[in-house]
Write a protein that holds these residues in place. Structure first.
Motif, PDB file in Angstrom:
ATOM      1  N   ALA A   1       1.104  13.937   7.162  1.00 63.05           N
ATOM      2  CA  ALA A   1       1.402  15.295   7.615  1.00 63.05           C
ATOM      3  C   ALA A   1       0.409  15.828   8.628  1.00 63.05           C
ATOM      4  N   THR A   2      -0.726  15.139   8.793  1.00 63.64           N
ATOM      5  CA  THR A   2      -1.743  15.597   9.741  1.00 63.64           C
ATOM      6  C   THR A   2      -2.283  14.405  10.513  1.00 63.64           C
ATOM      7  N   GLU A   3      -2.964  14.704  11.598  1.00 62.93           N
ATOM      8  CA  GLU A   3      -3.586  13.631  12.373  1.00 62.93           C
ATOM      9  C   GLU A   3      -4.601  12.884  11.520  1.00 62.93           C
ATOM     10  N   ASN A   4      -5.335  13.592  10.688  1.00 62.50           N
ATOM     11  CA  ASN A   4      -6.329  12.943   9.839  1.00 62.50           C
ATOM     12  C   ASN A   4      -5.677  11.992   8.839  1.00 62.50           C
ATOM     13  N   ASP A   5      -4.460  12.330   8.391  1.00 61.69           N
ATOM     14  CA  ASP A   5      -3.752  11.418   7.494  1.00 61.69           C
ATOM     15  C   ASP A   5      -3.490  10.083   8.190  1.00 61.69           C
ATOM     16  N   PHE A   6      -3.069  10.150   9.437  1.00 60.17           N
ATOM     17  CA  PHE A   6      -2.818   8.923  10.186  1.00 60.17           C
ATOM     18  C   PHE A   6      -4.110   8.122  10.373  1.00 60.17           C
ATOM     19  N   ILE A   7      -5.203   8.820  10.638  1.00 56.48           N
ATOM     20  CA  ILE A   7      -6.481   8.133  10.811  1.00 56.48           C
ATOM     21  C   ILE A   7      -6.884   7.437   9.522  1.00 56.48           C
ATOM     22  N   GLN A   8      -6.705   8.131   8.391  1.00 56.20           N
ATOM     23  CA  GLN A   8      -7.034   7.505   7.108  1.00 56.20           C
ATOM     24  C   GLN A   8      -6.140   6.297   6.835  1.00 56.20           C
ATOM     25  N   ALA A   9      -4.867   6.400   7.196  1.00 57.31           N
ATOM     26  CA  ALA A   9      -3.952   5.283   6.985  1.00 57.31           C
ATOM     27  C   ALA A   9      -4.365   4.084   7.832  1.00 57.31           C
ATOM     28  N   ARG A  10      -4.756   4.347   9.070  1.00 62.62           N
ATOM     29  CA  ARG A  10      -5.236   3.257   9.925  1.00 62.62           C
ATOM     30  C   ARG A  10      -6.489   2.631   9.343  1.00 62.62           C
ATOM     31  N   ASN A  11      -7.421   3.465   8.920  1.00 61.80           N
ATOM     32  CA  ASN A  11      -8.671   2.955   8.362  1.00 61.80           C
ATOM     33  C   ASN A  11      -8.424   2.146   7.093  1.00 61.80           C
ATOM     34  N   ALA A  12      -7.468   2.584   6.278  1.00 60.84           N
ATOM     35  CA  ALA A  12      -7.143   1.844   5.058  1.00 60.84           C
ATOM     36  C   ALA A  12      -6.545   0.486   5.390  1.00 60.84           C
ATOM     37  N   THR A  13      -5.785   0.403   6.484  1.00 64.31           N
ATOM     38  CA  THR A  13      -5.218  -0.878   6.895  1.00 64.31           C
ATOM     39  C   THR A  13      -6.312  -1.812   7.374  1.00 64.31           C
ATOM     40  N   TYR A  14      -7.255  -1.294   8.145  1.00 67.84           N
ATOM     41  CA  TYR A  14      -8.437  -2.074   8.506  1.00 67.84           C
ATOM     42  C   TYR A  14      -9.138  -2.593   7.262  1.00 67.84           C
ATOM     43  N   SER A  15      -9.392  -1.669   6.337  1.00 64.78           N
ATOM     44  CA  SER A  15     -10.191  -2.012   5.161  1.00 64.78           C
ATOM     45  C   SER A  15      -9.502  -3.071   4.310  1.00 64.78           C
ATOM     46  N   LEU A  16      -8.190  -2.935   4.107  1.00 64.72           N
ATOM     47  CA  LEU A  16      -7.471  -3.910   3.303  1.00 64.72           C
ATOM     48  C   LEU A  16      -7.428  -5.263   4.004  1.00 64.72           C
ATOM     49  N   THR A  17      -7.249  -5.270   5.318  1.00 59.54           N
ATOM     50  CA  THR A  17      -7.206  -6.515   6.076  1.00 59.54           C
ATOM     51  C   THR A  17      -8.520  -7.274   5.967  1.00 59.54           C
ATOM     52  N   PHE A  18      -9.630  -6.587   6.145  1.00 59.54           N
ATOM     53  CA  PHE A  18     -10.923  -7.253   6.238  1.00 59.54           C
ATOM     54  C   PHE A  18     -11.721  -7.230   4.942  1.00 59.54           C
ATOM     55  N   HIS A  19     -11.668  -6.117   4.212  1.00 55.74           N
ATOM     56  CA  HIS A  19     -12.470  -5.988   3.001  1.00 55.74           C
ATOM     57  C   HIS A  19     -11.696  -6.310   1.741  1.00 55.74           C
ATOM     58  N   GLY A  20     -10.387  -6.405   1.821  1.00 61.50           N
ATOM     59  CA  GLY A  20      -9.588  -6.748   0.659  1.00 61.50           C
ATOM     60  C   GLY A  20      -9.338  -5.556  -0.244  1.00 61.50           C
ATOM     61  N   SER A  21      -8.711  -5.812  -1.371  1.00 61.47           N
ATOM     62  CA  SER A  21      -8.332  -4.739  -2.294  1.00 61.47           C
ATOM     63  C   SER A  21      -9.204  -4.711  -3.540  1.00 61.47           C
ATOM     64  N   GLY A  22     -10.167  -5.594  -3.611  1.00 57.78           N
ATOM     65  CA  GLY A  22     -11.032  -5.645  -4.791  1.00 57.78           C
ATOM     66  C   GLY A  22     -12.394  -6.175  -4.413  1.00 57.78           C
ATOM     67  N   THR A  23     -12.896  -7.088  -5.218  1.00 58.60           N
ATOM     68  CA  THR A  23     -14.223  -7.639  -4.977  1.00 58.60           C
ATOM     69  C   THR A  23     -14.265  -8.501  -3.732  1.00 58.60           C
ATOM     70  N   TYR A  24     -13.160  -9.197  -3.438  1.00 57.45           N
ATOM     71  CA  TYR A  24     -13.167 -10.188  -2.374  1.00 57.45           C
ATOM     72  C   TYR A  24     -12.484  -9.666  -1.127  1.00 57.45           C
ATOM     73  N   GLY A  25     -13.051 -10.044   0.033  1.00 60.86           N
ATOM     74  CA  GLY A  25     -12.456  -9.721   1.313  1.00 60.86           C
ATOM     75  C   GLY A  25     -12.254 -10.974   2.141  1.00 60.86           C
ATOM     76  N   TYR A  26     -11.985 -10.789   3.415  1.00 60.39           N
ATOM     77  CA  TYR A  26     -11.705 -11.915   4.296  1.00 60.39           C
ATOM     78  C   TYR A  26     -12.869 -12.901   4.326  1.00 60.39           C
ATOM     79  N   ALA A  27     -14.098 -12.405   4.383  1.00 56.47           N
ATOM     80  CA  ALA A  27     -15.260 -13.296   4.441  1.00 56.47           C
ATOM     81  C   ALA A  27     -15.334 -14.172   3.197  1.00 56.47           C
ATOM     82  N   ASN A  28     -15.174 -13.576   2.017  1.00 59.55           N
ATOM     83  CA  ASN A  28     -15.151 -14.368   0.779  1.00 59.55           C
ATOM     84  C   ASN A  28     -14.046 -15.411   0.835  1.00 59.55           C
TER      85      ASN A  28
END
Length: 509
Positions: free
Chosen positions: A39-66
């Motif tokens: 509903a706001t520009e900040n919502d879109f920014i958070q959604a983008r950041n969450a996609t970055y985070s899930l892609t690289f940092h994963g959803s738990g203990t392990y991320g792409y590097a692990n």
């Protein structure tokens, strides 16, 4: 998007709102929840950041590097990781065929598809409601980032599993239950289209405060790897190699990075891993982790291929790596005594003076990321950035393309290898370097960076190299001989059971 340490906390609200879809056929967000959030520009920014985070940092203990340390490094001839403790990585290292429930394999499949789901959702919401973001350039940039992240995840999936479901939009559980695995060539079509859009619309660089966001040259580097992987032998399987001849296309992308003026060849090997941020000219695509501020947003990948015993030698508590993954004796012998890469990234012997790990250890292990000055609030809070692609890798990949006739000269190849050798404290004595010699030098340059399995695949000799390695080092007879089917991982059992008959398992499992 600021450094990941700064975006993770605000993303928690988004994660709690949307939840993490464990399986491909999870119910997507209700339209009401989605609309309320976007509903706001900040919502879109958070959604983008969450996609970055899930892609690289994963959803738990392990991320792409692990992931690539477990699935690439541990799978390769760099480590002989056998124990008597039945650790999760042993089925990976030993080429067991009964690993379709292995947690590392499940993580690679599930996390990538969760990130693809979020990227698709973000792209759809940009189409539906993106005018909330006032500037068209900002909307286009966000779309480019989402498409890069989707391509990155699909490339990761193809390299591990071969054929996978092709999802370029969000789907309902019913739709997902009817979507089978698509040919690898179709997945590549989406990957290349996404990366080309990203390259056209991403900036060349970012200011220091936005370190970690994808640039045009990061996208070019991944596109080059896509072309090189597609050009690899097909091994007679439905894997990532299509036996195409796209070395010239890869070379051009890499040459654009080289000629950009944004990056450079670091003068000392250790500084590549000790200097962070934009001042490190080797960094092209990096996954940042928070510094050791005790805020709990660091990573734990430095733990994967080191050991609790080594951490105890300089006073740290157990990090979750009680069983060591020793370097294979065949690989350790490749290094000359004066090679600064081994001096920096490998420890052969060390002592622990007291405590449960007291004793003397003489089994070589990797320590490239074990920088205690960047240790935060516990074993999952290391503030060490992970480099996905660095400038030296670009140079090596260009040399590989050259030796396949993709551009450049033999003199270029020899110079690259000699520059790397000189930085490592070795003589500039390489001449008429062959592909085999180039891969041998890559192995010593990029150990414990997760590239080795992919290098073996591109070499076309993965099966023969790994079987010869087993014959030389496997005195315990723990590692299975492999064939071409071993070059892919199995589709996780949970996916096969979710809709029986929809997927066929990869051969050999």
């Amino acid at each position: 998007m600021i450094r990941y340490k700064s975006i993770l906390i605000p993303c928690l609200a988004l994660v709690l709102l949307t939840s993490c879809e464990k399986d491909l056929d999870q119910v997507p967000l209700s339209s009401g929840t989605t609309e309320n959030f976007y509903a706001t520009e900040n919502d879109f920014i958070q959604a983008r950041n969450a996609t970055y985070s899930l892609t690289f940092h994963g959803s738990g203990t392990y991320g792409y590097a692990n992931r690539i340390l477990n699935l690439s490094e541990t799978r390769s001839d760099n480590l002989y990781a056998t124990t008597q403790a039945s650790r999760t990585w042993e089925g990976i290292n030993n080429f067991f065929t009964s690993i379709n429930s292995n947690a590392y394999i499940e993580e690679a499949y599930t996390t990538n598809f969760n990130a693809i789901y979020k990227a698709n959702q973000l792209l759809e919401k940009l189409d539906e409601n993106g005018e909330i973001i006032p500037l068209e350039n900002d909307r286009t940039l966000m779309r480019a980032e989402a498409r890069f992240l989707r391509a990155f995840c699909y490339f990761d999936l193809v390299r591990w599993f071969g054929k996978v479901p092709l999802l370029d939009r969000t789907v309902t559980p019913q739709e997902a239950s009817e979507i089978g695995r698509s040919p690898v060539s179709d997945i590549y079509d989406l990957i290349i289209s996404d990366l080309q859009f990203a390259i056209e619309n991403l900036p060349e660089t970012y200011e220091g405060s936005e370190y970690g966001r994808i640039t045009r040259y990061g996208a070019k580097g991944i596109l080059a790897l896509v072309h090189m992987t597609r050009s690899s032998p097909d091994y007679g399987i439905d894997g990532p190699g299509l036996d195409l001849n796209e070395w010239d296309q890869a070379y051009q992308q890499l040459n654009d990075i080289k000629n950009s003026g944004q990056y450079g060849f670091e003068s000392s090997y250790d500084s590549i891993f000790r200097v962070e941020g934009t001042v490190n000219k080797e960094n092209i695509l990096v996954i940042p982790y928070g510094s050791n501020t005790g805020d709990g947003v660091g990573g734990n990948f430095p733990v994967e291929v080191t050991s609790d015993q080594y951490f105890a030698s300089f006073g740290l508590s157990d990090q979750g790596a009680l069983e060591r993954r020793p370097i294979s004796s065949e690989f350790r012998q490749k290094f000359a005594p004066e090679d600064e890469r081994a001096q920096f990234g490998i420890v052969d012997t060390f002592s622990v003076d007291s405590g449960r790990h007291e004793g003397f250890y003489n089994e070589p292990i990797f320590i490239k990321y074990a920088d205690d000055s960047r240790y935060g609030d516990g074993r999952t809070d290391w503030g060490v950035d992970f480099i996905v692609l660095r400038y030296t890798d670009v140079l090596f990949l260009m040399a590989e393309c050259t030796l396949h006739g993709g551009g450049g000269t033999q003199a270029d190849v020899d110079k690259i290898v000699n520059d790397v050798r000189e930085r490592a404290g070795l003589a500039r004595d390489a001449s008429n370097v062959t592909l085999e010699e180039l891969f041998a030098e890559r192995r010593k340059e990029f150990f414990s960076e997760g590239t080795r399995w992919f290098d073996l695949y591109r070499s076309g000799n993965a099966v023969s190299i790994m079987n010869a390695w087993k014959s030389e080092v496997d005195n315990e007879n723990s590692v299975n001989n492999i064939d071409e089917n071993s070059l892919l991982y199995p589709i996780p059992l949970q996916e096969l059971l979710s809709t029986p008959g929809l997927y066929e398992q990869n051969p050999g499992y």
